[in-house]
Design a protein around this motif. Structure first.
Motif, PDB file in Angstrom:
ATOM      1  N   GLU A  12      30.722   0.309 -79.910  1.00  0.00           N
ATOM      2  CA  GLU A  12      31.314   1.549 -80.440  1.00  0.00           C
ATOM      3  C   GLU A  12      30.497   2.760 -80.020  1.00  0.00           C
ATOM      4  O   GLU A  12      31.052   3.806 -79.685  1.00  0.00           O
ATOM      5  CB  GLU A  12      31.418   1.476 -81.968  1.00  0.00           C
ATOM      6  CG  GLU A  12      32.414   0.457 -82.462  1.00  0.00           C
ATOM      7  CD  GLU A  12      33.843   0.750 -82.033  1.00  0.00           C
ATOM      8  OE1 GLU A  12      34.225   1.932 -81.950  1.00  0.00           O
ATOM      9  OE2 GLU A  12      34.591  -0.211 -81.783  1.00  0.00           O
ATOM     10  N   ALA A  13      29.170   2.633 -80.017  1.00  0.00           N
ATOM     11  CA  ALA A  13      28.310   3.735 -79.583  1.00  0.00           C
ATOM     12  C   ALA A  13      28.551   4.053 -78.109  1.00  0.00           C
ATOM     13  O   ALA A  13      28.591   5.224 -77.717  1.00  0.00           O
ATOM     14  CB  ALA A  13      26.845   3.385 -79.815  1.00  0.00           C
ATOM     15  N   LEU A  14      28.729   3.026 -77.302  1.00  0.00           N
ATOM     16  CA  LEU A  14      29.003   3.233 -75.880  1.00  0.00           C
ATOM     17  C   LEU A  14      30.332   3.957 -75.681  1.00  0.00           C
ATOM     18  O   LEU A  14      30.437   4.864 -74.849  1.00  0.00           O
ATOM     19  CB  LEU A  14      29.010   1.887 -75.155  1.00  0.00           C
ATOM     20  CG  LEU A  14      29.233   1.923 -73.653  1.00  0.00           C
ATOM     21  CD1 LEU A  14      28.086   2.655 -72.977  1.00  0.00           C
ATOM     22  CD2 LEU A  14      29.360   0.519 -73.113  1.00  0.00           C
ATOM     23  N   LYS A  15      31.338   3.583 -76.472  1.00  0.00           N
ATOM     24  CA  LYS A  15      32.636   4.257 -76.363  1.00  0.00           C
ATOM     25  C   LYS A  15      32.526   5.721 -76.770  1.00  0.00           C
ATOM     26  O   LYS A  15      33.102   6.594 -76.113  1.00  0.00           O
ATOM     27  CB  LYS A  15      33.681   3.547 -77.229  1.00  0.00           C
ATOM     28  CG  LYS A  15      34.079   2.187 -76.681  1.00  0.00           C
ATOM     29  CD  LYS A  15      35.321   1.592 -77.316  1.00  0.00           C
ATOM     30  CE  LYS A  15      35.393   1.648 -78.794  1.00  0.00           C
ATOM     31  NZ  LYS A  15      36.537   0.932 -79.373  1.00  0.00           N
ATOM     32  N   LEU A  16      31.779   6.011 -77.854  1.00  0.00           N
ATOM     33  CA  LEU A  16      31.593   7.402 -78.266  1.00  0.00           C
ATOM     34  C   LEU A  16      30.858   8.189 -77.195  1.00  0.00           C
ATOM     35  O   LEU A  16      31.201   9.333 -76.892  1.00  0.00           O
ATOM     36  CB  LEU A  16      30.807   7.461 -79.583  1.00  0.00           C
ATOM     37  CG  LEU A  16      31.559   7.068 -80.837  1.00  0.00           C
ATOM     38  CD1 LEU A  16      30.600   6.965 -82.007  1.00  0.00           C
ATOM     39  CD2 LEU A  16      32.654   8.077 -81.137  1.00  0.00           C
ATOM     40  N   SER A  18      30.766   7.647 -74.018  1.00  0.00           N
ATOM     41  CA  SER A  18      31.598   7.861 -72.836  1.00  0.00           C
ATOM     42  C   SER A  18      32.600   8.992 -73.052  1.00  0.00           C
ATOM     43  O   SER A  18      33.070   9.592 -72.091  1.00  0.00           O
ATOM     44  CB  SER A  18      32.330   6.575 -72.456  1.00  0.00           C
ATOM     45  OG  SER A  18      33.317   6.267 -73.418  1.00  0.00           O
ATOM     46  N   ARG A  19      32.916   9.290 -74.299  1.00  0.00           N
ATOM     47  CA  ARG A  19      33.836  10.393 -74.613  1.00  0.00           C
ATOM     48  C   ARG A  19      33.118  11.724 -74.785  1.00  0.00           C
ATOM     49  O   ARG A  19      33.732  12.725 -75.122  1.00  0.00           O
ATOM     50  CB  ARG A  19      34.615  10.072 -75.879  1.00  0.00           C
ATOM     51  CG  ARG A  19      35.552   8.908 -75.705  1.00  0.00           C
ATOM     52  CD  ARG A  19      36.306   8.639 -76.967  1.00  0.00           C
ATOM     53  NE  ARG A  19      37.106   7.431 -76.806  1.00  0.00           N
ATOM     54  CZ  ARG A  19      37.497   6.672 -77.799  1.00  0.00           C
ATOM     55  NH1 ARG A  19      37.186   6.991 -79.040  1.00  0.00           N
ATOM     56  NH2 ARG A  19      38.200   5.592 -77.574  1.00  0.00           N
ATOM     57  N   GLY A  20      31.794  11.740 -74.620  1.00  0.00           N
ATOM     58  CA  GLY A  20      31.053  12.988 -74.663  1.00  0.00           C
ATOM     59  C   GLY A  20      30.298  13.248 -75.953  1.00  0.00           C
ATOM     60  O   GLY A  20      29.748  14.329 -76.130  1.00  0.00           O
ATOM     61  N   ALA A  21      30.249  12.288 -76.868  1.00  0.00           N
ATOM     62  CA  ALA A  21      29.504  12.480 -78.110  1.00  0.00           C
ATOM     63  C   ALA A  21      28.007  12.497 -77.794  1.00  0.00           C
ATOM     64  O   ALA A  21      27.526  11.741 -76.967  1.00  0.00           O
ATOM     65  CB  ALA A  21      29.816  11.373 -79.094  1.00  0.00           C
TER      66      ALA A  21
END
Length: 46
Positions: A12-16, A18-21
């Motif tokens: 989940e951290a990787l997905k966030l 990758s979205r610029g978080a």
């Protein structure tokens, strides 16, 4: 089971990420409002 949870959190951290978080640090500690607060106040890291 534990490794599955750890992997899920990192996924989940990787997905966030990758979205610029981005990580935001906490704001600086303010001075205590009263003398009583000042007697029991701790600096970060103590």
């Amino acid at each position: 089971m534990t490794w599955k949870i750890v992997a899920g959190i990192h996924w989940e951290a990787l997905k966030l990420r990758s979205r610029g978080a981005r990580f935001r640090s906490s704001p600086p500690v303010t001075d205590p409002a009263s003398h009583r607060d000042q007697a029991t106040a701790f600096e970060p890291g103590e």
